[in-house]
Scaffold this motif. Structure first.
Motif, PDB file in Angstrom:
ATOM      1  N   ARG A 122      26.398  25.281   5.733  1.00 20.74           N
ATOM      2  CA  ARG A 122      25.567  24.591   4.748  1.00 20.74           C
ATOM      3  C   ARG A 122      26.473  23.817   3.803  1.00 20.74           C
ATOM      4  O   ARG A 122      27.227  24.404   3.025  1.00 20.74           O
ATOM      5  CB  ARG A 122      24.716  25.592   3.970  1.00 20.74           C
ATOM      6  N   VAL A 123      26.411  22.491   3.882  1.00 21.74           N
ATOM      7  CA  VAL A 123      27.211  21.644   3.001  1.00 21.74           C
ATOM      8  C   VAL A 123      26.595  21.651   1.610  1.00 21.74           C
ATOM      9  O   VAL A 123      25.428  21.298   1.427  1.00 21.74           O
ATOM     10  CB  VAL A 123      27.291  20.196   3.544  1.00 21.74           C
ATOM     11  N   GLN A 124      27.370  22.065   0.621  1.00 20.06           N
ATOM     12  CA  GLN A 124      26.903  22.118  -0.765  1.00 20.06           C
ATOM     13  C   GLN A 124      27.575  20.991  -1.547  1.00 20.06           C
ATOM     14  O   GLN A 124      28.752  21.096  -1.911  1.00 20.06           O
ATOM     15  CB  GLN A 124      27.220  23.481  -1.375  1.00 20.06           C
ATOM     16  N   ASP A 126      27.636  19.966  -4.512  1.00 16.36           N
ATOM     17  CA  ASP A 126      28.198  20.212  -5.840  1.00 16.36           C
ATOM     18  C   ASP A 126      29.472  21.062  -5.785  1.00 16.36           C
ATOM     19  O   ASP A 126      30.029  21.424  -6.822  1.00 16.36           O
ATOM     20  CB  ASP A 126      27.164  20.880  -6.752  1.00 16.36           C
ATOM     21  N   HIS A 127      29.946  21.363  -4.589  1.00 19.03           N
ATOM     22  CA  HIS A 127      31.181  22.127  -4.422  1.00 19.03           C
ATOM     23  C   HIS A 127      32.296  21.196  -3.921  1.00 19.03           C
ATOM     24  O   HIS A 127      32.025  20.097  -3.428  1.00 19.03           O
ATOM     25  CB  HIS A 127      30.964  23.266  -3.425  1.00 19.03           C
ATOM     26  N   ARG A 261      33.208  24.390  -0.027  1.00 22.06           N
ATOM     27  CA  ARG A 261      31.841  24.544   0.481  1.00 22.06           C
ATOM     28  C   ARG A 261      31.138  23.189   0.613  1.00 22.06           C
ATOM     29  O   ARG A 261      30.071  23.102   1.216  1.00 22.06           O
ATOM     30  CB  ARG A 261      31.049  25.501  -0.411  1.00 22.06           C
ATOM     31  N   GLY A 262      31.761  22.144   0.072  1.00 24.35           N
ATOM     32  CA  GLY A 262      31.277  20.791   0.326  1.00 24.35           C
ATOM     33  C   GLY A 262      31.749  20.261   1.658  1.00 24.35           C
ATOM     34  O   GLY A 262      31.297  19.207   2.127  1.00 24.35           O
ATOM     35  N   THR A 299      31.363  30.583   6.744  1.00 28.47           N
ATOM     36  CA  THR A 299      30.397  29.803   5.952  1.00 28.47           C
ATOM     37  C   THR A 299      30.916  28.418   5.598  1.00 28.47           C
ATOM     38  O   THR A 299      30.167  27.606   5.039  1.00 28.47           O
ATOM     39  CB  THR A 299      30.056  30.536   4.640  1.00 28.47           C
TER      40      THR A 299
END
Length: 322
Positions: A122-124, A126-127, A261-262, A299
């Motif tokens: 899951r590409v976030q 804001d990270h 996490r981006g 992740t």
């Protein structure tokens, strides 16, 4: 609107001129490569390319740390000066940044079709996002949001051997380097070091034709990669498989250090050319092989960016904001 961009590498320097009535319409109208080692510096390349034509803005990515508008390039005997580039481009709107930092600025605008996913996650947005570039050298940069890119000189951090064969590699490299850095292993020249280490360890014997081929090759490291990908020689195939494993282990280190996490993105001429072996299972398994941290690494979105224009896109974005 006329925007000049440049991606300087230890092997080649690529320049591209973007033109368009609006930012959305910008496209490359002129593109040129120059062999970096045959040039005395960046300024004469830019001068020839522009031929006296002024631009509205320019972005230059260079291999080395940039301090106060000055860069002493790492794998080239060049001194690059921002003030000289402004004079040639006939505009104060020029940006000079580390090449990995500039490429990182291209990550938010590179087409999704250019991303080869090695591990979905899951590409976030804001990270942080992290870019690792493998070419003549090793580059790394961190991207926060879409505009704040932070350069590093991570390629010059020490290489840490994990087992007996990597200790042999370390000992081999100590024969020609006072200190062994990550980019001595994970780069184009690193392929030659891996090949020689495996040959000395008698892992596999090359065919006589391969030995002659490599002796004649203008670029021995490139030829090792080509022969390995074609399965024409077992030792070359073992070399690129080992390269992928080492790269996976390093990407795992990077992921633990920055928790991107981006997305963690791999790029560069060598990485793109070795795409078939990078997409294989060895790299991902080495990436995940971090004991108790395996679940964390599972992740992290991990992808190869198979787009030669990434650094130019980043340079364009930087120039537009100049």
């Amino acid at each position: 609107m006329r925007i000049l961009t440049a991606d300087v590498g230890g092997t080649k320097t690529r320049l591209a001129l973007y033109e368009g009535a609006t930012q959305a319409e910008l496209c490359i109208v002129k593109d040129q490569r120059a062999p970096s080692a045959e040039e005395s510096g960046l300024e004469p390349i830019v001068t020839r390319f522009l031929g006296g034509v002024a631009v509205d803005a320019a972005g230059f990515g260079v291999p080395g740390p940039v301090v106060d508008g000055l860069c002493l390039t790492t794998n080239l005997p060049w001194i690059v000066r921002l003030d000289a580039l402004r004079t040639i481009c006939q505009t104060p709107r020029c940006v000079l940044r580390n090449d990995a930092e500039m490429a990182a600025l291209g990550m938010p605008v590179v087409p999704e079709t250019s991303k080869v996913w090695l591990q979905r996650g899951r590409v976030q947005p804001d990270h942080p996002m992290t870019l690792v570039s493998i070419g003549t050298g090793y580059g790394r940069a961190l991207l926060l949001g879409k505009t704040l890119a932070l350069a590093s000189e991570a390629g010059h951090a020490s290489f840490a051997a994990r087992h007996a064969m990597e200790i042999r590699l370390l000992e081999h490299l100590l024969g020609s380097h006072e200190q062994v850095a990550i980019e001595h292993v994970l780069s184009g020249p690193g392929l030659g070091a891996l090949y020689d280490t495996l040959l000395a360890a008698d892992v596999a014997q090359p065919a006589p034709a391969t030995t002659d081929d490599l002796a004649r090759a203008d670029d021995r490291n490139k030829r090792i990669g080509e022969l390995g990908l074609s399965d024409a020689d077992p030792l070359c195939a073992a070399t690129i498989a080992w390269f992928a494993e080492l790269l996976g282990a390093e990407l795992g280190n990077v992921a633990l250090q920055s928790l991107p996490r981006g997305g963690l993105y791999l790029w560069g001429g060598v990485a793109r050319k070795l795409r078939p072996v990078i997409e294989g299972p060895d790299l991902l398994e080495a990436f995940l092989d971090k004991d108790r941290m395996r679940a964390v690494l599972e992740t992290i979105p991990l992808a190869l960016i198979d787009d030669r224009d990434l650094a130019l896109l980043g340079a364009r974005e930087a120039a537009l904001r100049a």
